[in-house]
Design an enzyme around this catalytic site. Sequence first.
Site, PDB file in Angstrom:
ATOM      1  N   PHE A 133       0.852  -1.191   0.000  1.00 46.32           N
ATOM      2  CA  PHE A 133       0.000   0.000   0.000  1.00 46.32           C
ATOM      3  C   PHE A 133       0.896   1.253   0.000  1.00 46.32           C
ATOM      4  O   PHE A 133       1.827   1.345   0.802  1.00 46.32           O
ATOM      5  CB  PHE A 133      -0.899  -0.016   1.236  1.00 46.32           C
ATOM      6  CG  PHE A 133      -1.992   1.012   1.209  1.00 46.32           C
ATOM      7  CD1 PHE A 133      -3.239   0.708   0.684  1.00 46.32           C
ATOM      8  CD2 PHE A 133      -1.776   2.291   1.708  1.00 46.32           C
ATOM      9  CE1 PHE A 133      -4.249   1.667   0.662  1.00 46.32           C
ATOM     10  CE2 PHE A 133      -2.778   3.250   1.684  1.00 46.32           C
ATOM     11  CZ  PHE A 133      -4.022   2.926   1.160  1.00 46.32           C
ATOM     12  N   TYR A 229     -11.588   3.198   9.669  1.00 42.23           N
ATOM     13  CA  TYR A 229     -12.758   3.521   8.830  1.00 42.23           C
ATOM     14  C   TYR A 229     -13.097   2.460   7.793  1.00 42.23           C
ATOM     15  O   TYR A 229     -14.023   2.627   7.024  1.00 42.23           O
ATOM     16  CB  TYR A 229     -12.585   4.883   8.149  1.00 42.23           C
ATOM     17  CG  TYR A 229     -11.290   5.086   7.386  1.00 42.23           C
ATOM     18  CD1 TYR A 229     -11.128   4.541   6.124  1.00 42.23           C
ATOM     19  CD2 TYR A 229     -10.251   5.821   7.932  1.00 42.23           C
ATOM     20  CE1 TYR A 229      -9.946   4.716   5.429  1.00 42.23           C
ATOM     21  CE2 TYR A 229      -9.057   6.004   7.236  1.00 42.23           C
ATOM     22  CZ  TYR A 229      -8.906   5.447   5.980  1.00 42.23           C
ATOM     23  OH  TYR A 229      -7.739   5.616   5.299  1.00 42.23           O
ATOM     24  N   LYS A 230     -12.332   1.364   7.747  1.00 37.83           N
ATOM     25  CA  LYS A 230     -12.631   0.315   6.768  1.00 37.83           C
ATOM     26  C   LYS A 230     -13.552  -0.713   7.419  1.00 37.83           C
ATOM     27  O   LYS A 230     -14.704  -0.415   7.692  1.00 37.83           O
ATOM     28  CB  LYS A 230     -11.326  -0.291   6.250  1.00 37.83           C
ATOM     29  CG  LYS A 230     -10.568   0.732   5.394  1.00 37.83           C
ATOM     30  CD  LYS A 230      -9.181   0.284   5.015  1.00 37.83           C
ATOM     31  CE  LYS A 230      -8.528   1.376   4.150  1.00 37.83           C
ATOM     32  NZ  LYS A 230      -7.071   1.291   4.155  1.00 37.83           N
ATOM     33  N   ARG A 378     -12.295  -3.828  -7.214  1.00 39.06           N
ATOM     34  CA  ARG A 378     -12.323  -4.507  -5.911  1.00 39.06           C
ATOM     35  C   ARG A 378     -13.748  -4.596  -5.379  1.00 39.06           C
ATOM     36  O   ARG A 378     -14.530  -3.645  -5.485  1.00 39.06           O
ATOM     37  CB  ARG A 378     -11.493  -3.735  -4.882  1.00 39.06           C
ATOM     38  CG  ARG A 378     -10.001  -3.826  -5.090  1.00 39.06           C
ATOM     39  CD  ARG A 378      -9.268  -3.321  -3.866  1.00 39.06           C
ATOM     40  NE  ARG A 378      -9.780  -2.010  -3.413  1.00 39.06           N
ATOM     41  CZ  ARG A 378      -9.335  -1.366  -2.351  1.00 39.06           C
ATOM     42  NH1 ARG A 378      -8.396  -1.900  -1.595  1.00 39.06           N
ATOM     43  NH2 ARG A 378      -9.819  -0.178  -2.021  1.00 39.06           N
TER      44      ARG A 378
HETATM   45  C1  LIG Z   1      -6.352   2.306   4.324  1.00 43.96           C
HETATM   46  C2  LIG Z   1      -4.922   2.041   4.539  1.00 43.96           C
HETATM   47  C3  LIG Z   1      -4.104   3.032   5.064  1.00 43.96           C
HETATM   48  C4  LIG Z   1      -4.673   4.389   5.398  1.00 43.96           C
HETATM   49  O1  LIG Z   1      -3.745   5.269   5.932  1.00 43.96           O
HETATM   50  P1  LIG Z   1      -4.207   6.627   6.579  1.00 43.96           P
HETATM   51  O2  LIG Z   1      -2.943   7.260   6.991  1.00 43.96           O
HETATM   52  O3  LIG Z   1      -5.074   6.310   7.767  1.00 43.96           O
HETATM   53  O4  LIG Z   1      -4.953   7.410   5.558  1.00 43.96           O
HETATM   54  C5  LIG Z   1      -2.759   2.731   5.260  1.00 43.96           C
HETATM   55  N1  LIG Z   1      -2.267   1.498   4.942  1.00 43.96           N
HETATM   56  C6  LIG Z   1      -3.053   0.520   4.452  1.00 43.96           C
HETATM   57  C7  LIG Z   1      -2.479  -0.818   4.138  1.00 43.96           C
HETATM   58  C8  LIG Z   1      -4.402   0.768   4.213  1.00 43.96           C
HETATM   59  O5  LIG Z   1      -5.174  -0.179   3.711  1.00 43.96           O
END
Ligand SMILES: *Cc1c(COP(=O)(O)O)cnc(C)c1O
Length: 419
Positions: A133, A229-230, A378
């Site tokens: 990510f 938030y997921k 997805r």
């Molecule tokens: C959603 C997600 C994030 C989000 O990072 P934020 O700093 O909270 O915006 C980070 N890493 C992964 C793997 C994610 O899926």
Amino acid sequence: MASIESQTLARTRDDARLHDEQDPLAFVRARFRLPAGVHYVDGNSLGALPRTVGERLAHTVEHEWGARLVRSWNESWIDLPQAVAEKLSPLLGAPADAIAVTDSVSVNLFKVLAAAHALVPGRATILAEAGEFPTDLYVAEGLGRLLGPALTVRTVAPEALDEAIDDDVAIVLASHVHYATCRKRDMAATSRIAHAHGAVTVFDLSHSAGVVAIDLLGDGVDFAIGCGYKYLNGGPGAPAYLYVAPRWHGRARSPIQGWLGHAAAFDFAPGYQPAPGARAFHCGTWPILSMTALDAALDVFEGVDMGAVERKSRALCSLLLMRLQPLCERHGLRVVGPAALDARGSHVAVRHPEGYAVVRALIDRGIIGDFRPPDLMRFGLVPLYLRYVDVWDVAEALAEVLDQRLWDDPRYRQRQQVT
Ligand SMILES: *Cc1c(COP(=O)(O)O)cnc(C)c1O
């Protein structure tokens, strides 16, 4: 596949309905407010709204903020992050004092990477997988810039990560479930190998916590971070969390020595003294409205067995994968990630050259999934609020969009800011 999951596959929509009737988690769906006419398969990006959140937020705004004003810090707010950590504890398989709910994933990652690096003196490598990510690699590389040659990031192919761990590695950084491929990593195995080489592990749980049973303590994980938030449904921009293994308490130091990570924040004493446990990784004042929403949202997990959630997740994924098969043959769709259900998290990602337009066409038809470049559609299958018939209908709608080329419309090719 001779797994239990494959025996629960539905061959017709009526079969799917039957599965819903027998679903031990069916009662949880009523805990969410889902818009009519929508199949929501994007809970891996933004979780749906739990029913309790609106009322709780209204109370916090009107009563706690509006009427009680600053008195609410003592009456309602100061212990709220700890209350959320206690609700997360069974979802993460971690003691509450090893969890801090605060900041964003990115900021928490910076803090734990810096802390972890200081625990393995003389080592200069963060080992991560290529295609991780984006923010995770950006943050790791940014810390590397800050520390100069003392820390660099090395990426390897995902399947080569475990073998690449050697005695130069300081930190192994990986997602538990990968945001694109949905590959689920064996955190216990990777941690064992890392420890045998004197390295520590940092796992990102953003795409696993809330849909997969997790045992951070049992798996010997050193540090973890994850998203609110997921699959935890805390709402847009919800606070994230981090985990510090108990064996590092008192030794792992946050590089951001904010006052709320101080052992006695309200003494206003000169000199920083870290709070015990993961509490030392708090830094500044929390967004109480978002923290309140997350706290209320986590009540949807009350009485919910995570083993049952994981089983249903596999059954839903299995159903969608089966229904996608004929589309792969007809339209050249390619499913990414491992075939074995127990090596996957809870979303299904498929490649199609017109993936973006296909997702937009689906959204117009009430099927809300998302798109990740270059060509990935997805579909997040959330066992708490999705039914087997929903998954059935998603596959039907996708077949219709592809068979009738409904995606082939200039409107759908226009990229929006957020995909
Ligand atoms: C959603 C997600 C994030 C989000 O990072 P934020 O700093 O909270 O915006 C980070 N890493 C992964 C793997 C994610 O899926």
